[in-house]
Design a protein around this motif. Structure first.
Motif, PDB file in Angstrom:
ATOM      1  N   UNK A   4       0.826  -1.211   0.000  1.00 29.26           N
ATOM      2  CA  UNK A   4       0.000   0.000   0.000  1.00 29.26           C
ATOM      3  C   UNK A   4       0.852   1.250   0.000  1.00 29.26           C
ATOM      4  N   UNK A   5       0.336   2.306  -0.625  1.00 32.77           N
ATOM      5  CA  UNK A   5       1.049   3.577  -0.627  1.00 32.77           C
ATOM      6  C   UNK A   5       1.135   4.106   0.805  1.00 32.77           C
ATOM      7  N   UNK A   6       2.152   4.928   1.078  1.00 32.48           N
ATOM      8  CA  UNK A   6       2.381   5.441   2.426  1.00 32.48           C
ATOM      9  C   UNK A   6       2.530   6.960   2.356  1.00 32.48           C
ATOM     10  N   UNK A   7       1.390   7.700   2.393  1.00 30.10           N
ATOM     11  CA  UNK A   7       1.437   9.155   2.196  1.00 30.10           C
ATOM     12  C   UNK A   7       2.259   9.894   3.239  1.00 30.10           C
ATOM     13  N   UNK A   8       2.253   9.420   4.507  1.00 26.89           N
ATOM     14  CA  UNK A   8       3.024  10.110   5.526  1.00 26.89           C
ATOM     15  C   UNK A   8       4.514  10.077   5.234  1.00 26.89           C
ATOM     16  N   UNK A   9       5.009   8.919   4.855  1.00 26.78           N
ATOM     17  CA  UNK A   9       6.425   8.794   4.515  1.00 26.78           C
ATOM     18  C   UNK A   9       6.745   9.529   3.223  1.00 26.78           C
ATOM     19  N   UNK A  60      -0.655  18.492  -3.803  1.00 25.61           N
ATOM     20  CA  UNK A  60      -1.545  17.334  -3.680  1.00 25.61           C
ATOM     21  C   UNK A  60      -0.757  16.026  -3.696  1.00 25.61           C
ATOM     22  N   UNK A  61       0.289  15.983  -4.531  1.00 27.87           N
ATOM     23  CA  UNK A  61       1.141  14.790  -4.549  1.00 27.87           C
ATOM     24  C   UNK A  61       1.825  14.607  -3.200  1.00 27.87           C
ATOM     25  N   UNK A  62       2.395  15.683  -2.676  1.00 28.44           N
ATOM     26  CA  UNK A  62       3.144  15.585  -1.425  1.00 28.44           C
ATOM     27  C   UNK A  62       2.247  15.163  -0.265  1.00 28.44           C
ATOM     28  N   UNK A  63       0.998  15.597  -0.286  1.00 26.38           N
ATOM     29  CA  UNK A  63       0.065  15.235   0.787  1.00 26.38           C
ATOM     30  C   UNK A  63      -0.572  13.865   0.577  1.00 26.38           C
ATOM     31  N   UNK A  64      -0.217  13.193  -0.544  1.00 28.19           N
ATOM     32  CA  UNK A  64      -0.791  11.882  -0.807  1.00 28.19           C
ATOM     33  C   UNK A  64      -2.208  11.941  -1.327  1.00 28.19           C
ATOM     34  N   UNK A  74       6.056  11.599 -11.462  1.00 30.80           N
ATOM     35  CA  UNK A  74       7.086  11.130 -10.542  1.00 30.80           C
ATOM     36  C   UNK A  74       8.482  11.346 -11.111  1.00 30.80           C
ATOM     37  N   UNK A  75       8.656  11.136 -12.413  1.00 26.54           N
ATOM     38  CA  UNK A  75       9.959  11.381 -13.023  1.00 26.54           C
ATOM     39  C   UNK A  75      10.317  12.858 -12.949  1.00 26.54           C
ATOM     40  N   UNK A  76       9.339  13.731 -13.200  1.00 32.58           N
ATOM     41  CA  UNK A  76       9.591  15.165 -13.107  1.00 32.58           C
ATOM     42  C   UNK A  76       9.996  15.581 -11.708  1.00 32.58           C
ATOM     43  N   UNK A  77       9.316  15.046 -10.722  1.00 25.32           N
ATOM     44  CA  UNK A  77       9.643  15.348  -9.327  1.00 25.32           C
ATOM     45  C   UNK A  77      11.024  14.803  -8.982  1.00 25.32           C
TER      46      UNK A  77
END
Length: 274
Positions: A4-9, A60-64, A74-77
């Motif tokens: 599962x994705x882990x937005x906090x991390x 929005x990406x950073x906050x999950x 993701x590549x751009x980031x």
């Protein structure tokens, strides 16, 4: 297995990466703070500017909050934040719960830690190090002795599939024991990295070759690595025998492999692994 994705991390990873890059370093101007405070690093708005994305996309990406961020995002980031190979894997793990489909730095597989070169030189068995396109990056003396010419090739898979020294001399039962497995590895590697110039050139040359081409076109095998394989080999110094192959991926140089070939002389069948 997908995790599962882990937005906090994810948020912690990206905030830390942003903090180490100043706006000035990437051609932006640090915003003035009327209270006299200055937050180090890039802001979320800076990231949208660098990515050329709509406002609030990066936040929005950073906050999950983006459920399935695209590979392009993701590549751009990853490139904007100059993520290390480990951070690049963490980004995918935290955002999507999976391994990245490819390395962020196309040259990561050539940055070999020195310890691997030392280990390679200390082994008595044949040992060598290759990049993701089979370019030879390092080898020991025992590996050099495998070649009648005394000159290891610049690219190992090109030698195995297209060089007469390999096909008619060193690699025993080339057409049945070596070619199908090696061609399968080439096919899979090229499918994963269709933009890689060296792999593309080798595939074209194999397809155009009168001997290798027909085999490459008709064999459906899917073999991703040679680890644990045992194949016939004719050593210039020791005569016919068996090559026991070991392969290890190098974590710090994603895509590179450390290869060991242990040779046992004799014409008999390979002994069972103990």
């Amino acid at each position: 297995m997908k995790l599962p994705a882990q937005p906090g991390k994810l948020q912690g990873l990206l905030q830390s990466a942003r903090a180490r890059i100043s706006p000035e370093r990437v051609g932006l101007t640090a915003p003035a703070d009327p209270r006299g405070r200055h937050a180090e690093g890039l802001t979320q708005n800076d990231m949208d500017t660098l990515l050329g994305s709509r406002a609030d996309t990066y936040a929005r990406l950073e906050r999950g909050k983006i459920r399935r961020p695209s590979r392009e995002l993701l590549e751009g980031v990853g490139r904007a934040l100059e993520l290390t190979p480990t951070e690049w894997r963490e980004l995918w793990a935290y955002a999507l719960g999976q391994e990245p489909p490819d390395v962020l730095d196309p040259h990561a597989d050539t940055h070999i830690p020195g310890v691997w070169h030392r280990i390679c030189g200390e082994l008595t068995s044949m040992a060598y190090i290759i990049s993701g396109d089979w370019t030879l990056l390092g080898h020991n003396t025992a590996f050099t002795r495998m070649f009648p010419s005394g000159r290891p090739p610049a690219n190992v898979i090109r030698w195995m599939l297209l060089d007469d020294e390999a096909r008619d001399g060193v690699l025993g039962d080339w057409e049945t024991a070596w070619a199908p497995a090696v061609m399968s590895q080439l096919r899979i590697a090229h499918a994963a990295r269709p933009y890689q110039h060296t792999l593309t050139r080798i595939v074209h040359d194999v397809m155009d070759d009168a001997v290798a081409g027909p085999l490459y076109r008709r064999d459906p095998r899917s073999e991703m690595h040679p680890d644990g394989d045992v194949r016939p080999l004719h050593h210039p110094d020791h005569g016919p025998g068996r090559a026991h192959i070991g392969a290890a991926n190098l974590v710090a140089a994603a895509g590179a492999r450390f290869m060991v070939v242990h040779f046992t002389p004799g014409d008999g069948a390979a002994p069972a692994d103990g």
